[in-house]
Design an enzyme around this catalytic site. Structure first.
Site, PDB file in Angstrom:
ATOM      1  N   ASP A 290     -22.465 -59.999 -50.677  1.00 14.05           N
ATOM      2  CA  ASP A 290     -22.131 -60.917 -49.582  1.00 14.05           C
ATOM      3  C   ASP A 290     -22.088 -60.134 -48.272  1.00 14.05           C
ATOM      4  O   ASP A 290     -21.024 -59.936 -47.682  1.00 14.05           O
ATOM      5  CB  ASP A 290     -20.781 -61.595 -49.854  1.00 14.05           C
ATOM      6  CG  ASP A 290     -20.432 -62.643 -48.807  1.00 14.05           C
ATOM      7  OD1 ASP A 290     -21.354 -63.143 -48.136  1.00 14.05           O
ATOM      8  OD2 ASP A 290     -19.234 -62.955 -48.655  1.00 14.05           O
TER       9      ASP A 290
ATOM     10  N   PHE B 205     -19.330 -55.512 -50.079  1.00 14.12           N
ATOM     11  CA  PHE B 205     -18.964 -56.073 -48.768  1.00 14.12           C
ATOM     12  C   PHE B 205     -17.735 -56.969 -48.943  1.00 14.12           C
ATOM     13  O   PHE B 205     -17.721 -58.130 -48.529  1.00 14.12           O
ATOM     14  CB  PHE B 205     -20.128 -56.870 -48.159  1.00 14.12           C
ATOM     15  CG  PHE B 205     -21.447 -56.153 -48.163  1.00 14.12           C
ATOM     16  CD1 PHE B 205     -21.780 -55.248 -47.166  1.00 14.12           C
ATOM     17  CD2 PHE B 205     -22.368 -56.374 -49.178  1.00 14.12           C
ATOM     18  CE1 PHE B 205     -23.002 -54.589 -47.164  1.00 14.12           C
ATOM     19  CE2 PHE B 205     -23.594 -55.724 -49.189  1.00 14.12           C
ATOM     20  CZ  PHE B 205     -23.907 -54.826 -48.183  1.00 14.12           C
TER      21      PHE B 205
ATOM     22  N   ARG C 216     -16.436 -68.809 -54.320  1.00 16.12           N
ATOM     23  CA  ARG C 216     -15.454 -67.981 -55.031  1.00 16.12           C
ATOM     24  C   ARG C 216     -14.956 -68.705 -56.279  1.00 16.12           C
ATOM     25  O   ARG C 216     -14.777 -68.098 -57.345  1.00 16.12           O
ATOM     26  CB  ARG C 216     -14.272 -67.658 -54.107  1.00 16.12           C
ATOM     27  CG  ARG C 216     -14.604 -66.652 -53.019  1.00 16.12           C
ATOM     28  CD  ARG C 216     -13.354 -66.194 -52.288  1.00 16.12           C
ATOM     29  NE  ARG C 216     -12.919 -67.111 -51.258  1.00 16.12           N
ATOM     30  CZ  ARG C 216     -13.220 -67.007 -49.965  1.00 16.12           C
ATOM     31  NH1 ARG C 216     -13.998 -66.020 -49.542  1.00 16.12           N
ATOM     32  NH2 ARG C 216     -12.745 -67.873 -49.080  1.00 16.12           N
TER      33      ARG C 216
ATOM     34  N   CYS D 249     -25.797 -64.888 -44.723  1.00 15.32           N
ATOM     35  CA  CYS D 249     -25.157 -65.759 -43.720  1.00 15.32           C
ATOM     36  C   CYS D 249     -25.886 -65.675 -42.386  1.00 15.32           C
ATOM     37  O   CYS D 249     -25.367 -66.117 -41.358  1.00 15.32           O
ATOM     38  CB  CYS D 249     -23.685 -65.393 -43.552  1.00 15.32           C
ATOM     39  SG  CYS D 249     -23.402 -63.730 -42.915  1.00 15.32           S
TER      40      CYS D 249
END
Length: 394
Positions: free
Chosen positions: A298, A228, A212, A338
């Site tokens: 993401d 997302f 971020r 992820c």
């Protein structure tokens, strides 16, 4: 203490300090240990090699120590948690003026397989991923209060959805210590509402903090799409950067509500931000081409296990292809996976295929991973789960 005996030659991975013992490596178990009990692991030659939590399933033992003289007692938990805290202080996250949000314990990366502890302000959220950590939760909580030495006022236990369902443990979420309701925490000077009661994981995706911050360097003056968005973390950083406008998208109306609250907490009445509750693929299909010049992808884990890998890779390819197709020339794409079942090479190849299919020229600016408070044990490479690329799209 019950003893687990390995088949001949199956101790090799343990000699390399890998913390998992698979059920297929076990020759026999003396007695009938309950799930979560501490067992001693011995080689076929009856030599001590490890001690850890026993569990029924593919991973039969999660190793806590390779030292025969190290008991799993109160002092053990104090030592391991103190070491974890020392690491977070050393990397500038704990005891930091503008940051009180960090992961204190990251399972195998902190030599505590099956345990996750995230700190949000004065609350620690503890999550067990093994029966053993669940059974030891009160001892761990006591050690945590001692080691944190006034840094936390509350410990919230959140393991209803993370423990193996076959273990019949019947976990209940709730406070193990304290009971405070202040759920606002600070990350790099920005404030966020943390939903540890009903939110995903422990309530916030701590693992994207450094990514971020990187996005903040690129977002100035850009039109940003955060897909997302969940809690809106990337959106809030983009707002602080001076983005021209920021759109946040998530299929969950609760996530959109939380994103709006977090934007308002930091930038009240700022007209640059709009949030949409919509399916990601539908939104990408219907959005205008060349409107956004910074897109964040993401998504949640498309593959939670290897059986779902093929479908997951198809999903990642389709998602990235749509972003390549729609992003403005000169745009920046932050794209992530992820899914632990998807390795770095598979992810990168997948994104490459998506780019090639659109025929656009794409440069890799950054290759991203999880931050330092989500360490990867050098003996347990499986712990590296977060993959990301920052791409410049002509």
């Amino acid at each position: 203490m019950f003893k687990v005996y390995l088949k001949p030659g199956k101790e090799d991975s343990l000699k390399r300090f890998h913390p998992w013992i698979f059920s297929g490596a076990i020759a026999r178990v003396d007695g009938q240990p309950d799930e979560g009990e501490i067992v001693e692991v011995r080689t076929a030659r009856d030599e001590f090699i490890a001690r850890g939590h026993y569990q029924i399933g593919s991973i039969a033992v999660r190793v806590l120590t390779f030292r025969q003289d190290e008991a799993i007692d109160e002092e053990f938990w104090n030592r391991r948690l103190a070491t974890a805290l020392d690491v977070r202080i050393a990397i500038g996250l704990a005891d930091c003026k503008d940051n009180d949000t960090y992961r204190l314990v990251h399972g195998e990366g902190d030599n505590l397989p099956g345990l996750v502890i995230d700190v949000y302000g004065h609350t620690a959220v503890m999550q067990a991923h093994s029966a053993g950590m669940h059974l030891d939760r009160m001892t761990i909580a006591k050690a945590l209060v001692h080691v944190m030495d006034g840094r936390i006022d509350n410990i919230y236990y959140k393991s209803e959805t993370t423990l193996p369902f076959k273990a019949d443990l019947y976990p209940e979420n709730g406070f193990l210590f304290g009971g405070g309701t202040d759920n606002v925490a600070t990350e790099r000077g920005l404030r966020f509402h943390i939903d540890w009661l009903k939110g995903q994981k422990t309530g916030f995706f701590v693992d994207q903090r450094e990514n971020r911050a990187l996005l903040e360097r690129y977002a100035t003056g850009r039109t940003v799409l955060n897909m997302f968005c969940y809690t809106g973390g990337f959106s809030v950083y983009a707002m602080r950067s001076g983005a021209r406008l920021v759109h946040s998208v998530d299929s969950s109306a609760k996530a959109i509500d939380l994103t709006n609250k977090n934007v308002a907490l930091n930038f009240p009445d700022d007209a640059r931000h709009t949030a949409y509750a919509d399916d990601a693929f539908k939104f990408l299909d219907h959005m205008d081409t060349d409107f956004y010049d910074l897109i964040v992808l993401d998504p949640p884990a498309f593959a939670k296990h290897r059986d779902a890998l093929h479908n997951a890779l198809q999903g990642y390819r389709r998602l990235n292809a749509k972003a390549f197709e729609k992003i403005r020339p000169g745009g920046i794409l932050f794209t992530f996976s992820c899914s632990q079942a998807v390795n770095k090479d598979q992810f990168r190849t997948n994104v490459f295929s998506a780019a090639a299919g659109t025929g656009r020229s794409v440069r890799i600016l950054h290759q991203l991973t999880q931050p330092a408070d989500h360490p990867v044990s050098i003996y347990h490479p499986e712990g590296e789960y977060l993959k990301g690329l920052v791409l410049y799209v002509e």
